[in-house]
Motif scaffolding. Structure first.
Motif, PDB file in Angstrom:
ATOM      1  N   VAL A   8      63.036-130.326  11.407  1.00 16.46           N
ATOM      2  CA  VAL A   8      64.051-131.230  10.440  1.00 16.46           C
ATOM      3  C   VAL A   8      63.425-131.118   9.134  1.00 16.46           C
ATOM      4  O   VAL A   8      62.289-131.648   8.838  1.00 16.46           O
ATOM      5  CB  VAL A   8      64.238-132.599  10.980  1.00 16.46           C
ATOM      6  N   VAL A   9      63.861-130.168   8.362  1.00 20.92           N
ATOM      7  CA  VAL A   9      63.496-129.927   7.161  1.00 20.92           C
ATOM      8  C   VAL A   9      63.893-130.602   5.683  1.00 20.92           C
ATOM      9  O   VAL A   9      62.952-130.654   4.841  1.00 20.92           O
ATOM     10  CB  VAL A   9      63.420-128.201   6.665  1.00 20.92           C
ATOM     11  N   LYS A  10      64.926-131.307   5.781  1.00 20.69           N
ATOM     12  CA  LYS A  10      65.352-131.959   4.760  1.00 20.69           C
ATOM     13  C   LYS A  10      66.365-132.923   5.014  1.00 20.69           C
ATOM     14  O   LYS A  10      67.291-132.761   6.022  1.00 20.69           O
ATOM     15  CB  LYS A  10      66.075-130.987   3.793  1.00 20.69           C
ATOM     16  N   ARG A  11      66.581-134.010   4.288  1.00 18.26           N
ATOM     17  CA  ARG A  11      67.664-135.152   4.581  1.00 18.26           C
ATOM     18  C   ARG A  11      68.232-135.163   3.302  1.00 18.26           C
ATOM     19  O   ARG A  11      67.825-135.186   2.120  1.00 18.26           O
ATOM     20  CB  ARG A  11      66.953-136.591   5.002  1.00 18.26           C
ATOM     21  N   PHE A  12      69.389-135.255   3.359  1.00 14.72           N
ATOM     22  CA  PHE A  12      70.466-135.314   2.117  1.00 14.72           C
ATOM     23  C   PHE A  12      71.382-136.727   2.212  1.00 14.72           C
ATOM     24  O   PHE A  12      71.901-137.277   3.327  1.00 14.72           O
ATOM     25  CB  PHE A  12      71.512-134.272   2.281  1.00 14.72           C
ATOM     26  N   ALA A  13      71.630-137.388   1.179  1.00 13.22           N
ATOM     27  CA  ALA A  13      72.168-138.625   0.911  1.00 13.22           C
ATOM     28  C   ALA A  13      73.818-138.409   1.183  1.00 13.22           C
ATOM     29  O   ALA A  13      74.186-137.384   1.222  1.00 13.22           O
ATOM     30  CB  ALA A  13      72.015-138.973  -0.459  1.00 13.22           C
ATOM     31  N   PRO A  14      74.328-139.468   1.455  1.00 11.88           N
ATOM     32  CA  PRO A  14      75.769-139.517   1.757  1.00 11.88           C
ATOM     33  C   PRO A  14      76.575-138.984   0.532  1.00 11.88           C
ATOM     34  O   PRO A  14      77.677-138.319   0.793  1.00 11.88           O
ATOM     35  CB  PRO A  14      76.318-140.884   2.184  1.00 11.88           C
ATOM     36  N   THR A  15      76.219-139.265  -0.684  1.00  3.22           N
ATOM     37  CA  THR A  15      76.791-138.769  -1.733  1.00  3.22           C
ATOM     38  C   THR A  15      76.550-137.268  -2.025  1.00  3.22           C
ATOM     39  O   THR A  15      77.178-136.626  -3.002  1.00  3.22           O
ATOM     40  CB  THR A  15      76.169-139.607  -2.873  1.00  3.22           C
ATOM     41  N   THR A  16      75.474-136.729  -1.415  1.00  3.11           N
ATOM     42  CA  THR A  16      75.271-135.150  -1.718  1.00  3.11           C
ATOM     43  C   THR A  16      76.389-134.438  -1.129  1.00  3.11           C
ATOM     44  O   THR A  16      76.717-134.405   0.442  1.00  3.11           O
ATOM     45  CB  THR A  16      74.051-134.848  -1.120  1.00  3.11           C
ATOM     46  N   GLU A  17      77.157-133.566  -1.566  1.00  5.59           N
ATOM     47  CA  GLU A  17      78.236-132.685  -1.207  1.00  5.59           C
ATOM     48  C   GLU A  17      77.666-131.557  -0.249  1.00  5.59           C
ATOM     49  O   GLU A  17      76.557-131.013  -0.929  1.00  5.59           O
ATOM     50  CB  GLU A  17      79.265-132.471  -2.131  1.00  5.59           C
ATOM     51  N   PRO A  18      78.297-131.202   0.681  1.00  3.32           N
ATOM     52  CA  PRO A  18      77.877-130.030   1.476  1.00  3.32           C
ATOM     53  C   PRO A  18      77.531-128.802   0.448  1.00  3.32           C
ATOM     54  O   PRO A  18      76.820-127.780   0.722  1.00  3.32           O
ATOM     55  CB  PRO A  18      79.045-129.704   2.521  1.00  3.32           C
ATOM     56  N   LYS A  19      78.442-128.584  -0.417  1.00  2.00           N
ATOM     57  CA  LYS A  19      78.343-127.419  -1.295  1.00  2.00           C
ATOM     58  C   LYS A  19      76.985-127.527  -2.181  1.00  2.00           C
ATOM     59  O   LYS A  19      76.481-126.311  -2.451  1.00  2.00           O
ATOM     60  CB  LYS A  19      79.544-127.259  -2.333  1.00  2.00           C
ATOM     61  N   ASP A  20      76.499-128.689  -2.260  1.00  2.00           N
ATOM     62  CA  ASP A  20      75.324-128.759  -2.996  1.00  2.00           C
ATOM     63  C   ASP A  20      74.125-128.610  -2.119  1.00  2.00           C
ATOM     64  O   ASP A  20      73.047-128.629  -2.684  1.00  2.00           O
ATOM     65  CB  ASP A  20      75.206-130.313  -3.718  1.00  2.00           C
ATOM     66  N   MET A  21      74.397-128.238  -0.825  1.00  2.00           N
ATOM     67  CA  MET A  21      73.213-127.997   0.152  1.00  2.00           C
ATOM     68  C   MET A  21      72.804-126.680   0.122  1.00  2.00           C
ATOM     69  O   MET A  21      72.047-125.984   0.750  1.00  2.00           O
ATOM     70  CB  MET A  21      73.660-128.661   1.488  1.00  2.00           C
ATOM     71  N   VAL A  22      73.687-125.722  -0.495  1.00  2.00           N
ATOM     72  CA  VAL A  22      73.979-124.322  -0.260  1.00  2.00           C
ATOM     73  C   VAL A  22      72.566-123.692  -0.344  1.00  2.00           C
ATOM     74  O   VAL A  22      71.956-122.721   0.303  1.00  2.00           O
ATOM     75  CB  VAL A  22      74.868-123.541  -1.225  1.00  2.00           C
ATOM     76  N   LYS A  23      71.870-123.960  -1.578  1.00  2.00           N
ATOM     77  CA  LYS A  23      70.523-123.225  -1.741  1.00  2.00           C
ATOM     78  C   LYS A  23      69.453-123.588  -0.906  1.00  2.00           C
ATOM     79  O   LYS A  23      68.992-122.846  -0.223  1.00  2.00           O
ATOM     80  CB  LYS A  23      69.863-123.770  -3.163  1.00  2.00           C
ATOM     81  N   ASP A  24      69.458-124.686  -0.251  1.00  2.00           N
ATOM     82  CA  ASP A  24      68.579-125.219   0.870  1.00  2.00           C
ATOM     83  C   ASP A  24      69.018-124.621   2.237  1.00  2.00           C
ATOM     84  O   ASP A  24      67.983-123.976   2.912  1.00  2.00           O
ATOM     85  CB  ASP A  24      68.462-126.660   1.116  1.00  2.00           C
ATOM     86  N   ILE A  25      70.270-124.517   2.403  1.00  2.00           N
ATOM     87  CA  ILE A  25      70.658-123.575   3.694  1.00  2.00           C
ATOM     88  C   ILE A  25      70.458-122.333   3.507  1.00  2.00           C
ATOM     89  O   ILE A  25      69.753-121.690   4.634  1.00  2.00           O
ATOM     90  CB  ILE A  25      72.228-124.054   3.812  1.00  2.00           C
ATOM     91  N   GLU A  26      70.624-121.617   2.402  1.00  2.00           N
ATOM     92  CA  GLU A  26      70.299-120.112   2.326  1.00  2.00           C
ATOM     93  C   GLU A  26      68.878-119.985   2.326  1.00  2.00           C
ATOM     94  O   GLU A  26      68.468-118.948   2.824  1.00  2.00           O
ATOM     95  CB  GLU A  26      70.831-119.669   0.862  1.00  2.00           C
TER      96      GLU A  26
END
Length: 183
Positions: free
Chosen positions: A162-180
Motif C-alpha cells: 500500500v504505497v499511497k493514500r488519497f483524500a476523498p477530495t482527490t479526484e482520480p484524474k489527479d492520481m495519474v502521475k502516481d498510478i503511472e
C-alpha cells in the motif's frame, strides 16, 4: 537469561520483537472478501497488478466525478495492469443505503462502468472490515487514521504494498502521475 523451572529463557530483544511483528503483519494478498454477489474472493487475484481500493457511496457529492474518472482510468490503463476494487460503505451520512445489487446496477447503468464491486463494509470503528484496518495501518491519514469520508483511495503497487493514500477530495484524474509510476 531468565529461568522458568528447569528451562532457560532468552531475553526478549528488539530484534525478537521485530521478527515477531513482521510475521504477524498481513499481506494484502492474504485477505478474502465478499464480492457484490456474496462470493468469496481472494485479493491474491490482484498479484502483479496496480490496484486502487476505494470506499464508495452512490448518493455522495463525489460519486459522479469519481465513477466517471475511474472508468476513464480503467479504459486507459487496464491493459497495463490497473484494477479498481470498490467497497460500498454506508457509514457517512447513510449515502450508500442500497443493497449490493442496486449499487451494481446503479454504477453499471449510470456510468456504463463495472469495477470490481464488493459487498458493503464498515471502514471505521471496532467492526471495520479487516482489510480496512490493514489499509489504515499501512497508510495512516492526516491527523487521524480513520477514513474521513466516501471515496478515500488507497494505491497498491504490483507487489501488494500500500504505497499511497488519497483524500476523498482527490479526484482520480489527479492520481495519474502516481498510478503511472507503479504501472
Amino acid at each position: 537469561m531468565l529461568s522458568f523451572g528447569s528451562r532457560i529463557l532468552s531475553p526478549i530483544t528488539a530484534s525478537t520483537v521485530s521478527r515477531f511483528s513482521s510475521t504477524m503483519s498481513s499481506s494484502l494478498y492474504n485477505f478474502v472478501v465478499k464480492d457484490a454477489d456474496g462470493k468469496d474472493v481472494s485479493l491474491e487475484k490482484y498479484k502483479g497488478k496496480v490496484l486502487i481500493i476505494v470506499n464508495v457511496a452512490s448518493q455522495c457529492g463525489f460519486t459522479d466525478s469519481n465513477y466517471t474518472q475511474f472508468k476513464e482510468l480503467l479504459d486507459k490503463y487496464r491493459n497495463q495492469g490497473l484494477e479498481i476494487a470498490a467497497f460500498p460503505c454506508n457509514q457517512f451520512k447513510s449515502q450508500e443505503p442500497g443493497c449490493e445489487i442496486d449499487i451494481k446496477n446503479f454504477v453499471s447503468q449510470k456510468f456504463n462502468f463495472e469495477p470490481d464491486l464488493y459487498s458493503k463494509i464498515k471502514v471505521n470503528g471496532d467492526d471495520a472490515a479487516p482489510l480496512y484496518k490493514f489499509l489504515k495501518k499501512e497508510q495512516g491519514g492526516t491527523l487521524i487514521d480513520a477514513i474521513k469520508w466516501n471515496f478515500t483511495k488507497f494505491l497498491v503497487d504490483r507487489n501488494g504494498n500500500v504505497v499511497k493514500r488519497f483524500a476523498p477530495t482527490t479526484e482520480p484524474k489527479d492520481m495519474v502521475k502516481d498510478i503511472e509510476q507503479y504501472l
